[in-house]
Design an enzyme around this catalytic site. Structure first.
Site, short mmCIF file in Angstrom:
data_model
loop_
_atom_site.label_atom_id
_atom_site.label_comp_id
_atom_site.label_asym_id
_atom_site.label_seq_id
_atom_site.Cartn_x
_atom_site.Cartn_y
_atom_site.Cartn_z
N HIS A 1 -0.17 5.50 7.28
CA HIS A 1 -1.33 4.64 7.02
C HIS A 1 -1.39 3.63 8.15
CE1 HIS A 1 -4.28 1.97 5.57
NE2 HIS A 1 -3.43 0.98 5.29
N GLU B 1 0.81 -1.22 0.00
CA GLU B 1 0.00 0.00 0.00
C GLU B 1 0.85 1.28 0.00
OE1 GLU B 1 -4.12 -0.52 1.81
OE2 GLU B 1 -2.77 -1.20 3.39
N HIS C 1 -11.23 -0.70 6.86
CA HIS C 1 -9.80 -0.94 6.64
C HIS C 1 -8.92 -0.15 7.62
CE1 HIS C 1 -6.35 -0.66 3.40
NE2 HIS C 1 -5.89 -0.89 4.60
N HIS D 1 -4.06 0.89 10.71
CA HIS D 1 -5.31 0.18 10.95
C HIS D 1 -5.71 0.41 12.41
CE1 HIS D 1 -3.51 -2.60 7.64
NE2 HIS D 1 -4.05 -1.52 7.12
ZN LIG Z 1 -3.88 -0.97 5.05
#
Ligand SMILES: [Zn+2]
Length: 237
Positions: free
Chosen positions: A94, A75, A164, A96
């Site tokens: 990024h 990603e 996500h 979670h």
């Molecule tokens: Zn991710």
């Protein structure tokens, strides 16, 4: 590579793991201090395990400049496309971040509960990959999806990815780490406040503007929490 920036990136990875924002997955990057068309991020590795030797250079199409056979984050396009879209952004996370995820699938927006998360004002937008790419594995696995996500982020500090996680941006590594930790905390506090019932009084946009005016990258609270979290993560102060 710039030594202090690389060390800050490693410290940030350890802090984010230690503070419960990143687990085995997720990543942080910083725009290259000498070349704004590149960014720095580790090879594919759990953030708590990152060392300076793992930090690599990427161009904004998220190609490794000198791959040397190393595994790359699937990603990474989140980072490259955000830097392309936002010249003001110098660092991207990024995650979670677990308490934030319920807000990505609910009709209840993530809104600033306390002054420490005024940057969420008026609420964090949600990127639903299904709207742009139909049924997928939910990963931002190419530049096109990264670009679509950056459009949802627009000029904001945080965007949620439906089912996500989230993306957080900042003007420095220290500021983006502060924002990511406060976003997780705000989500926890908002869930608790909702549980109390009755109408809730969130930060007004006018209040958020005033808080944000003294929450730039040089703000006292950002430096102070960075030093605390750094020590707590076992990094030399
Ligand atoms: Zn991710």
């Amino acid at each position: 590579m710039n030594h202090s920036v690389v060390e800050d990136l490693v410290t940030a990875s350890h802090i984010l793991a230690n503070e419960g924002v990143l687990d085995g997955l997720g990543h942080i990057s910083v725009r290259h201090p000498d070349n704004p068309q590149w960014y720095l991020m580790s090879r594919s590795l759990a953030p708590a395990l990152v060392t300076s030797a793992d930090v690599m250079e990427y161009d904004l199409d998220s190609n490794a400049v000198d791959r040397q056979g190393r595994a790359l984050f699937l990603e990474r396009f989140i980072h490259g496309e955000t830097y392309k879209a936002r010249s003001d952004v110098m660092a991207v996370i990024h995650s979670h971040s677990p308490t934030v995820i319920p807000f990505s699938i609910s009709q209840t927006p993530l809104r600033p509960v306390f002054n420490g998360a005024a940057f969420l004002s008026p609420s964090a937008p949600v990127f639903d990959i299904r709207q742009v790419a139909g049924m997928t594995d939910l990963l931002i696995g190419n530049g096109e999806l990264g670009k679509a996500l950056s459009m949802t982020l627009a000029q904001g500090a945080v965007a949620l990815l439906r089912g996500h996680g989230n993306v957080v941006v900042g003007e420095t590594v220290q500021q983006v780490v502060y924002r990511a930790v406060q976003t997780e905390l705000n989500a926890r506090l908002q869930l608790q406040a909702v549980g109390l019932g009755g109408p809730l009084i969130y930060l007004a946009p006018e209040e958020a503007v005033k808080v944000n005016a003294r929450s730039g990258p040089e703000a006292i609270q950002i430096g102070r929490t960075w030093e605390l979290w750094k020590q707590r993560a076992g990094r030399q102060v």
